[in-house]
Design a protein around this motif. Structure first.
Motif, PDB file in Angstrom:
ATOM      1  N   VAL A  75       0.840  -1.202   0.000  1.00 41.74           N
ATOM      2  CA  VAL A  75       0.000   0.000   0.000  1.00 41.74           C
ATOM      3  C   VAL A  75       0.875   1.252   0.000  1.00 41.74           C
ATOM      4  O   VAL A  75       0.603   2.228  -0.716  1.00 41.74           O
ATOM      5  N   TRP A  76       1.939   1.236   0.805  1.00 40.08           N
ATOM      6  CA  TRP A  76       2.856   2.375   0.860  1.00 40.08           C
ATOM      7  C   TRP A  76       3.496   2.635  -0.499  1.00 40.08           C
ATOM      8  O   TRP A  76       3.603   3.781  -0.951  1.00 40.08           O
ATOM      9  N   LEU A  78       2.263   1.792  -3.440  1.00 36.17           N
ATOM     10  CA  LEU A  78       1.228   2.280  -4.353  1.00 36.17           C
ATOM     11  C   LEU A  78       0.935   3.762  -4.100  1.00 36.17           C
ATOM     12  O   LEU A  78       0.761   4.545  -5.051  1.00 36.17           O
ATOM     13  N   VAL A  79       0.890   4.160  -2.829  1.00 30.60           N
ATOM     14  CA  VAL A  79       0.638   5.569  -2.499  1.00 30.60           C
ATOM     15  C   VAL A  79       1.761   6.446  -3.045  1.00 30.60           C
ATOM     16  O   VAL A  79       1.522   7.533  -3.599  1.00 30.60           O
ATOM     17  N   ALA A  80       3.014   5.972  -2.900  1.00 28.80           N
ATOM     18  CA  ALA A  80       4.158   6.748  -3.387  1.00 28.80           C
ATOM     19  C   ALA A  80       4.072   6.953  -4.891  1.00 28.80           C
ATOM     20  O   ALA A  80       4.320   8.062  -5.405  1.00 28.80           O
ATOM     21  N   TYR A  81       3.695   5.931  -5.623  1.00 32.63           N
ATOM     22  CA  TYR A  81       3.579   6.047  -7.081  1.00 32.63           C
ATOM     23  C   TYR A  81       2.368   6.889  -7.466  1.00 32.63           C
ATOM     24  O   TYR A  81       2.393   7.616  -8.471  1.00 32.63           O
ATOM     25  N   THR A  82       1.291   6.797  -6.682  1.00 30.53           N
ATOM     26  CA  THR A  82       0.100   7.593  -6.976  1.00 30.53           C
ATOM     27  C   THR A  82       0.392   9.075  -6.824  1.00 30.53           C
ATOM     28  O   THR A  82      -0.030   9.906  -7.637  1.00 30.53           O
ATOM     29  N   ARG A  83       1.119   9.424  -5.760  1.00 30.38           N
ATOM     30  CA  ARG A  83       1.480  10.835  -5.554  1.00 30.38           C
ATOM     31  C   ARG A  83       2.354  11.369  -6.691  1.00 30.38           C
ATOM     32  O   ARG A  83       2.335  12.572  -6.979  1.00 30.38           O
ATOM     33  N   HIS A  85       1.850  10.516  -9.639  1.00 32.33           N
ATOM     34  CA  HIS A  85       0.987  10.385 -10.817  1.00 32.33           C
ATOM     35  C   HIS A  85       1.497   9.292 -11.764  1.00 32.33           C
ATOM     36  O   HIS A  85       1.449   9.441 -12.986  1.00 32.33           O
ATOM     37  N   THR A  87       0.594   5.838 -11.159  1.00 33.71           N
ATOM     38  CA  THR A  87      -0.082   4.606 -10.736  1.00 33.71           C
ATOM     39  C   THR A  87      -0.069   3.561 -11.844  1.00 33.71           C
ATOM     40  O   THR A  87       0.195   2.372 -11.607  1.00 33.71           O
TER      41      THR A  87
END
Length: 444
Positions: A75-76, A78-83, A85, A87
């Motif tokens: 999850v961590w 995925l959040v880092a990659y989402t921030r 942009h 994902t």
């Protein structure tokens, strides 16, 4: 059907190409942030591996925290990659990695016919006698109507009633003396081994009905463990498999015999009800703080010096299996597998997840294994049955001693999945492995 050498070379190239494309995708679309994001991904993988190990090797609160770490690390990431942009880049990289793993494993499967044992014509059977344990596997004999179905196929059924002092080997010998031309068992692996010894000694075919809890022997024979009644199809449309039979201290075994901490796990009252879960729950004690007898063993030219746990199997298990919880690709190799575990630190214990390359893990194959200890008698687990044996314990294999009758149509024996070895994959991709040379054998 296993892929040919040429097909495996292309699979190896596809595996490496998938990794390369994943890296290029990250580099192209992440730009200067690629190194940082790659580091995040690698740290996430390390945290997941550590969490998985600690969830097995710890108990109580520490185990709960380990499970949270295992679930939280992805999850961590995925959040880092989402921030950032990115994902879709992360998702694509995961997909490409899964493709690399799948094609890499497929490339390491040999095409030498090792996935299946040869089948032989079944002899005519006129008086089959089947011994059934009504208590085995939580009452599978009654639940699957094994007695009635066997009798409907013309078999004589003898129920094993432990309260009257019945000895399953004596029952088998008496049945053979009265004209039985096939012996079979509906029960666990320990009961199977005892009747298998009688059948092998008399040269009679042997029928396995997987009515026990785990039924490892049936698994490696390719039988349907979810429906033990299907094993009875061998009486009307069967073939013979010729397999090896092991012995330890004069006692037969079809699967394995365990020593040291492994034997302590087998002796646990919970082991009979749930072998795999119990073994994993007791893993910390199996690898640390072991205060049992000091063992030593010799398997061929290989010495095992004071292993904390030792497993001797009727043919070797898969290379990543350190506790005999997996399966064997074949049981007609005429050798014993021997695995010794000796760890002195938490790092070595965690390293056991590396399988055959783990520090503290010694593997060997031999036709004769001798186990000694600093005590006169030691606790031993023979096919999951806890007993005491006098040392030294001599373990031997009798090649092709057992004629096993199995249904012609069954789920089949699938080769144990090979450990990923990127060096072998690289050699295959470059065309440097030769068919039949053994250089690309993942089980070497």
């Amino acid at each position: 059907m296993n892929p040919t050498l040429a097909q495996r070379q292309w699979l190896a190239r596809a595996s490496l190409a998938s990794i390369l494309v994943a890296g290029l995708t990250l580099g192209v679309f992440a730009g200067a942030r690629a190194i940082g994001l790659l580091a995040v991904g690698l740290v996430g993988l390390v945290l997941v591996a550590a969490g998985l190990w600690w969830s097995l090797a710890r108990q109580g609160t520490l185990r709960v925290l380990a499970v949270l770490l295992t679930l939280g690390a992805p999850v961590w990431v995925l959040v880092a990659y989402t921030r950032a942009h990115l994902t879709w880049v992360a998702v694509l990289a995961v997909v490409l990695w899964l493709v690399a793993v799948a094609t890499g494993r497929a490339a390491l499967v040999r095409d030498d016919g090792a996935a299946e044992m040869p089948e032989h014509p079944a002899p005519p059977v006129r008086h089959p006698v089947l011994i059934m344990n009504p208590r085995s596997g939580g009452g599978k004999v009654r639940r699957f109507e094994l007695r009635e179905r066997a009798q409907g196929l013309g078999a004589e059924v003898l129920l094993l009633e432990w309260r009257d002092g019945s000895d399953v080997a004596d029952m088998a010998r008496k049945a053979a003396a009265e004209g039985a031309d096939l012996l079979g068992v509906a029960g666990g692996d320990g009961t199977q081994a005892q009747v298998a010894e009688v059948a092998a000694a008399l040269g009679l075919p042997f029928l396995v009905i997987p009515a026990g809890t785990r039924n490892h022997f049936a698994l490696d024979l390719g039988l349907d463990r979810d429906d033990p009644a299907k094993a009875l199809d061998a009486l009307r449309d069967g073939v013979e498999l010729h397999v090896d039979l092991g012995s330890a201290g004069g006692l037969p075994f079809v699967n394995n015999v365990s020593f040291g901490a492994y034997a302590e796990v087998v002796a646990s009252p919970a082991y009979r009800d749930d072998k795999t879960r119990t073994a994993l729950r007791l893993l910390p004690d199996m690898l640390a703080g072991h205060e049992g007898p000091r063992l030593s063993a010799r398997a061929g030219h290989t010495e095992f010096v004071e292993p904390q746990a030792l497993l001797v199997s009727n043919n070797p298990y898969g290379t990543g299996d350190i506790a005999g919880l997996g399966r064997r690709s074949r049981m007609d190799g005429g050798v014993l597998g021997c695995v010794g575990v000796k760890v002195t630190s938490a790092a070595q214990a965690a390293g056991l997840l590396r399988g055959r390359r783990a520090t503290g893990l010694v593997r060997a194959t031999a036709t004769h294994v001798v186990v000694d200890a600093d005590q006169d008698r030691i606790q031993v687990g023979v096919d999951g049955e806890a007993i005491s044996l006098r040392v030294p314990v001599h373990c031997e294999v009798r090649p092709l001693a057992l004629r096993v009758l199995v249904p012609r149509h069954r789920p089949g024996v699938r080769r144990a999945r090979p450990m990923l070895d990127w060096r072998h994959i690289g050699r295959l991709a470059l065309g440097r492995s030769r068919k039949g040379s053994g250089a690309d054998d993942p089980n070497r």
